[in-house]
Design a protein around this motif. Sequence first.
Motif, PDB file in Angstrom:
ATOM      1  N   UNK A 124       0.854  -1.183   0.000  1.00  0.00           N
ATOM      2  CA  UNK A 124       0.000   0.000   0.000  1.00  0.00           C
ATOM      3  C   UNK A 124       0.891   1.234   0.000  1.00  0.00           C
ATOM      4  N   UNK A 125       0.477   2.280  -0.713  1.00  0.00           N
ATOM      5  CA  UNK A 125       1.248   3.516  -0.774  1.00  0.00           C
ATOM      6  C   UNK A 125       0.309   4.688  -0.500  1.00  0.00           C
ATOM      7  N   UNK A 126       0.691   5.536   0.463  1.00  0.00           N
ATOM      8  CA  UNK A 126      -0.049   6.756   0.774  1.00  0.00           C
ATOM      9  C   UNK A 126       0.819   7.927   0.352  1.00  0.00           C
ATOM     10  N   UNK A 176      -4.667   0.034  -4.219  1.00  0.00           N
ATOM     11  CA  UNK A 176      -3.865   0.192  -3.010  1.00  0.00           C
ATOM     12  C   UNK A 176      -3.127   1.517  -2.959  1.00  0.00           C
ATOM     13  N   UNK A 177      -3.348   2.377  -3.955  1.00  0.00           N
ATOM     14  CA  UNK A 177      -2.733   3.703  -3.971  1.00  0.00           C
ATOM     15  C   UNK A 177      -3.696   4.705  -3.339  1.00  0.00           C
ATOM     16  N   UNK A 178      -3.247   5.383  -2.287  1.00  0.00           N
ATOM     17  CA  UNK A 178      -4.060   6.381  -1.585  1.00  0.00           C
ATOM     18  C   UNK A 178      -3.369   7.736  -1.741  1.00  0.00           C
ATOM     19  N   UNK A 179      -4.059   8.688  -2.352  1.00  0.00           N
ATOM     20  CA  UNK A 179      -3.483  10.005  -2.598  1.00  0.00           C
ATOM     21  C   UNK A 179      -4.277  11.045  -1.835  1.00  0.00           C
ATOM     22  N   UNK A 180      -3.576  11.916  -1.089  1.00  0.00           N
ATOM     23  CA  UNK A 180      -4.214  12.904  -0.227  1.00  0.00           C
ATOM     24  C   UNK A 180      -3.662  14.285  -0.556  1.00  0.00           C
ATOM     25  N   UNK A 181      -4.561  15.259  -0.669  1.00  0.00           N
ATOM     26  CA  UNK A 181      -4.145  16.647  -0.833  1.00  0.00           C
ATOM     27  C   UNK A 181      -3.923  17.212   0.563  1.00  0.00           C
ATOM     28  N   UNK A 182      -2.738  17.744   0.816  1.00  0.00           N
ATOM     29  CA  UNK A 182      -2.417  18.271   2.135  1.00  0.00           C
ATOM     30  C   UNK A 182      -1.589  17.288   2.937  1.00  0.00           C
ATOM     31  N   UNK A 183      -1.093  17.726   4.113  1.00  0.00           N
ATOM     32  CA  UNK A 183      -0.187  16.885   4.898  1.00  0.00           C
ATOM     33  C   UNK A 183      -0.886  15.859   5.795  1.00  0.00           C
ATOM     34  N   UNK A 184      -2.170  15.985   6.042  1.00  0.00           N
ATOM     35  CA  UNK A 184      -2.879  15.056   6.942  1.00  0.00           C
ATOM     36  C   UNK A 184      -3.559  13.959   6.143  1.00  0.00           C
TER      37      UNK A 184
END
Length: 144
Positions: A53-55, A121-129
Amino acid sequence: MKTYRVRPEDVVRNWWLIDAEGKILGRLASEVAKLLRGKHKVYYQPDVDCGDFVVIINAEKIRVTGDKLEKKIYHFHTNYPGGHKERTLRWMLENKPEEVIRLAVKRMLPKNKLGHRMLKRLKIVVGPNHPYQAQKPQPLEVKA
Protein backbone atom coordinates in the motif's frame (compact mmCIF):
# COMPACT_ATOMS: atom_id res chain seq x y z
CA MET A 1 16.95 -26.76 -8.72
CA LYS A 2 13.64 -26.36 -6.99
CA THR A 3 11.76 -23.13 -7.69
CA TYR A 4 9.55 -21.49 -5.11
CA ARG A 5 6.19 -20.07 -6.14
CA VAL A 6 4.69 -17.49 -3.83
CA ARG A 7 0.98 -17.86 -3.16
CA PRO A 8 -1.27 -14.80 -2.81
CA GLU A 9 -2.08 -15.69 0.81
CA ASP A 10 1.65 -15.68 1.71
CA VAL A 11 2.18 -12.07 0.60
CA VAL A 12 2.98 -9.58 3.38
CA ARG A 13 1.76 -6.07 2.57
CA ASN A 14 3.45 -3.03 4.08
CA TRP A 15 2.19 0.56 4.17
CA TRP A 16 4.48 3.30 2.82
CA LEU A 17 4.09 7.07 3.28
CA ILE A 18 5.56 9.33 0.58
CA ASP A 19 5.66 13.11 0.75
CA ALA A 20 5.27 14.49 -2.80
CA GLU A 21 6.38 18.02 -1.93
CA GLY A 22 8.99 19.16 -4.45
CA LYS A 23 9.16 15.76 -6.20
CA ILE A 24 9.11 15.45 -9.99
CA LEU A 25 5.91 13.79 -11.23
CA GLY A 26 7.36 11.07 -13.47
CA ARG A 27 10.11 10.01 -11.07
CA LEU A 28 7.64 9.81 -8.20
CA ALA A 29 5.17 7.82 -10.30
CA SER A 30 7.76 5.25 -11.38
CA GLU A 31 8.88 4.63 -7.78
CA VAL A 32 5.26 4.29 -6.63
CA ALA A 33 4.52 1.87 -9.48
CA LYS A 34 7.45 -0.33 -8.36
CA LEU A 35 6.08 -0.41 -4.81
CA LEU A 36 2.54 -1.23 -5.97
CA ARG A 37 3.80 -4.07 -8.17
CA GLY A 38 6.09 -5.48 -5.46
CA LYS A 39 9.29 -5.33 -7.52
CA HIS A 40 11.27 -4.35 -4.42
CA LYS A 41 10.51 -7.71 -2.75
CA VAL A 42 12.65 -10.81 -2.95
CA TYR A 43 9.75 -13.05 -3.93
CA TYR A 44 8.41 -10.83 -6.75
CA GLN A 45 6.58 -12.64 -9.53
CA PRO A 46 4.93 -10.77 -12.40
CA ASP A 47 1.76 -12.89 -12.29
CA VAL A 48 1.19 -12.55 -8.52
CA ASP A 49 -0.11 -9.41 -6.84
CA CYS A 50 2.56 -8.97 -4.16
CA GLY A 51 2.74 -5.17 -3.92
CA ASP A 52 2.32 -2.85 -0.95
CA PHE A 53 0.00 0.00 0.00
CA VAL A 54 1.25 3.52 -0.77
CA VAL A 55 -0.05 6.76 0.77
CA ILE A 56 1.01 9.97 -0.97
CA ILE A 57 0.57 13.27 0.88
CA ASN A 58 0.96 16.87 -0.39
CA ALA A 59 -0.17 15.86 -3.88
CA GLU A 60 -0.68 19.50 -4.89
CA LYS A 61 3.02 20.33 -4.39
CA ILE A 62 4.56 18.12 -7.10
CA ARG A 63 6.82 19.60 -9.78
CA VAL A 64 7.13 19.08 -13.51
CA THR A 65 10.06 20.02 -15.72
CA GLY A 66 10.08 22.01 -18.92
CA ASP A 67 6.92 23.62 -20.25
CA LYS A 68 4.61 20.70 -19.50
CA LEU A 69 2.25 22.90 -17.46
CA GLU A 70 0.85 24.40 -20.68
CA LYS A 71 1.70 21.77 -23.30
CA LYS A 72 0.67 18.54 -21.56
CA ILE A 73 -3.00 17.87 -22.33
CA TYR A 74 -5.34 15.35 -20.64
CA HIS A 75 -8.12 14.08 -22.92
CA PHE A 76 -11.41 12.57 -21.80
CA HIS A 77 -14.91 12.06 -23.14
CA THR A 78 -18.22 12.64 -21.37
CA ASN A 79 -19.98 9.86 -23.37
CA TYR A 80 -22.31 12.42 -24.89
CA PRO A 81 -22.19 13.42 -28.57
CA GLY A 82 -19.51 16.07 -29.01
CA GLY A 83 -18.33 15.48 -25.45
CA HIS A 84 -14.57 15.41 -26.06
CA LYS A 85 -12.83 17.55 -23.40
CA GLU A 86 -9.26 18.65 -22.93
CA ARG A 87 -7.55 19.93 -19.79
CA THR A 88 -4.01 21.25 -19.40
CA LEU A 89 -1.70 20.05 -16.66
CA ARG A 90 -1.91 23.47 -14.99
CA TRP A 91 -5.73 23.19 -14.75
CA MET A 92 -5.50 19.61 -13.43
CA LEU A 93 -2.95 20.58 -10.74
CA GLU A 94 -5.14 23.47 -9.58
CA ASN A 95 -8.41 21.49 -9.52
CA LYS A 96 -7.58 17.75 -9.27
CA PRO A 97 -3.95 17.27 -8.17
CA GLU A 98 -4.57 13.75 -6.88
CA GLU A 99 -5.86 12.70 -10.31
CA VAL A 100 -2.61 13.81 -11.98
CA ILE A 101 -0.57 11.42 -9.82
CA ARG A 102 -3.16 8.63 -10.11
CA LEU A 103 -3.11 8.81 -13.94
CA ALA A 104 0.70 8.89 -14.06
CA VAL A 105 0.96 5.77 -11.87
CA LYS A 106 -1.94 4.00 -13.61
CA ARG A 107 -0.21 4.30 -16.97
CA MET A 108 2.91 2.60 -15.54
CA LEU A 109 1.03 -0.45 -14.23
CA PRO A 110 -0.10 -3.51 -16.23
CA LYS A 111 -3.23 -2.95 -18.30
CA ASN A 112 -5.23 -5.89 -16.93
CA LYS A 113 -7.12 -7.05 -13.83
CA LEU A 114 -3.88 -7.29 -11.89
CA GLY A 115 -3.05 -3.64 -12.60
CA HIS A 116 -6.52 -2.50 -11.53
CA ARG A 117 -6.12 -4.37 -8.24
CA MET A 118 -2.73 -2.76 -7.67
CA LEU A 119 -4.10 0.73 -8.31
CA LYS A 120 -6.70 0.26 -5.56
CA ARG A 121 -3.86 0.19 -3.01
CA LEU A 122 -2.73 3.70 -3.97
CA LYS A 123 -4.06 6.38 -1.59
CA ILE A 124 -3.48 10.01 -2.60
CA VAL A 125 -4.21 12.90 -0.23
CA VAL A 126 -4.15 16.65 -0.83
CA GLY A 127 -2.42 18.27 2.13
CA PRO A 128 -0.19 16.88 4.90
CA ASN A 129 -2.88 15.06 6.94
CA HIS A 130 -4.15 11.61 5.97
CA PRO A 131 -6.75 9.21 7.44
CA TYR A 132 -4.41 6.17 7.43
CA GLN A 133 -2.68 6.70 10.80
CA ALA A 134 -4.02 3.40 12.17
CA GLN A 135 -2.08 1.43 9.52
CA LYS A 136 1.20 3.04 10.69
CA PRO A 137 2.71 3.73 7.25
CA GLN A 138 6.50 3.81 7.14
CA PRO A 139 7.94 7.05 5.70
CA LEU A 140 9.85 6.49 2.47
CA GLU A 141 12.15 9.05 0.89
CA VAL A 142 11.96 9.16 -2.91
CA LYS A 143 14.76 10.92 -4.77
CA ALA A 144 13.60 14.15 -6.39
